[in-house]
Design an enzyme around this catalytic site. Structure first.
Site, PDB file in Angstrom:
ATOM      1  N   CYS A  38     -37.734  19.529 -94.724  1.00 36.17           N
ATOM      2  CA  CYS A  38     -38.864  18.708 -94.294  1.00 36.17           C
ATOM      3  C   CYS A  38     -40.167  19.117 -94.988  1.00 36.17           C
ATOM      4  O   CYS A  38     -40.333  18.887 -96.169  1.00 36.17           O
ATOM      5  CB  CYS A  38     -38.975  18.746 -92.775  1.00 36.17           C
ATOM      6  SG  CYS A  38     -39.905  17.354 -92.065  1.00 36.17           S
ATOM      7  N   HIS A  43     -33.017  18.135 -89.923  1.00 37.71           N
ATOM      8  CA  HIS A  43     -33.101  19.210 -88.947  1.00 37.71           C
ATOM      9  C   HIS A  43     -31.748  19.286 -88.246  1.00 37.71           C
ATOM     10  O   HIS A  43     -30.748  18.781 -88.719  1.00 37.71           O
ATOM     11  CB  HIS A  43     -34.228  18.936 -87.947  1.00 37.71           C
ATOM     12  CG  HIS A  43     -35.567  18.788 -88.591  1.00 37.71           C
ATOM     13  ND1 HIS A  43     -36.252  19.847 -89.137  1.00 37.71           N
ATOM     14  CD2 HIS A  43     -36.349  17.690 -88.800  1.00 37.71           C
ATOM     15  CE1 HIS A  43     -37.399  19.423 -89.630  1.00 37.71           C
ATOM     16  NE2 HIS A  43     -37.482  18.120 -89.448  1.00 37.71           N
TER      17      HIS A  43
END
Length: 264
Positions: free
Chosen positions: A118, A214
């Site tokens: 990310c 994630h």
């Protein structure tokens, strides 16, 4: 252990220290987690926990370092991970990342495996442009550019990758575009990926992987975790990775349930 270090469940005190003589097992693997306070707000510290555990289960010794802004960067590095954060977190680490940029580029060129999730994925690219137009220069290790948006891309993801199916959860407002010739980490089977339009997710150059997933991603995808461990073991020892047989049946079943639920 630094006063700034974050507790990693399952890791004993002193895990940042080399093994006692004779206790190195198949070899030490030095794992560095970048900015665990600022850039691991979505559970990505679990990737470090997973890697350390699997390194140990394969008969090697993990030496776990946490790198915080302003601290000396570890001298020995075999594996690097970084996680997600808010725009404010990226701004906070920007100066320190510039300070250690040449070292990280050198390590990437040497084949040291890296997993950037990310926000750190974005900063390993050419630039991240915030919603208000501020341009944060990246390391350029991955040929990607990210534009911040008001709308977020959120939800479960299934990818096809060179490491088989990979599952995870995306939650990002940045829209990332790959440069010419930049290979994606995977192709989206379900979810939005880099930008919601071109079907790509993440990027990979050499042994450096960037991704929005994630979960954290590694406990959910043991094949990918062992790919990183294997690359790191080879870098650390100069010899081929010698894995043990691990029981990953629970993780594989959970992974395949997500695949079946999302893509049939």
């Amino acid at each position: 252990m630094s006063d700034l270090d974050v507790t990693i469940l399952g890791e004993p005190l002193g895990s940042s220290l080399p093994a006692d003589p004779g206790g190195e097992g198949k070899g030490e693997i030095h794992l560095v987690h970048l900015y665990p306070r600022e850039m691991s707000i979505y559970g990505d510290l679990g990737n470090t926990r997973c890697l350390a555990a699997r390194i140990r289960r394969h008969g090697y010794v993990p030496v776990v370092h946490q790198h915080h802004p302003g601290q000396p960067f570890p001298e020995r590095v075999d594996l690097v991970v970084g996680g997600g954060g808010q725009d404010s977190g990226q701004v906070t680490v920007e100066d320190d990342l510039e300070r250690i940029a040449d070292r990280l580029r050198e390590l990437a060129d040497q084949g040291v495996p890296m997993l950037m999730i990310c926000g750190m994925y974005q900063l390993f690219g050419n630039a991240f442009i915030t919603v208000d137009g501020r341009r944060l220069p990246g390391l350029g290790i991955l040929d990607v550019t990210t534009q911040g948006n008001a709308k977020r891309m959120i939800g479960p993801v299934v990818l096809s990758t060179d490491h088989g199916d990979v599952v995870g959860y995306e939650n990002h407002s940045g829209s990332t575009t790959l440069g010419p010739g930049q290979a994606p980490f995977g192709r989206v089977r379900s979810g939005l990926g880099n930008n919601g339009s071109d079907g790509t997710e993440g990027a990979i150059t050499g042994h450096v992987i960037g991704s929005y997933l994630h979960g954290p991603i590694l406990p959910a995808n043991p094949v990918l975790a062992d790919t990183l461990v294997g690359w790191a073991a080879e870098h650390a020892t100069g010899s081929p990775f010698v894995p043990e047989t691990l029981d990953d049946s629970t993780a594989r079943e959970a992974q395949q349930r997500q695949v079946r639920r999302l893509v049939g």
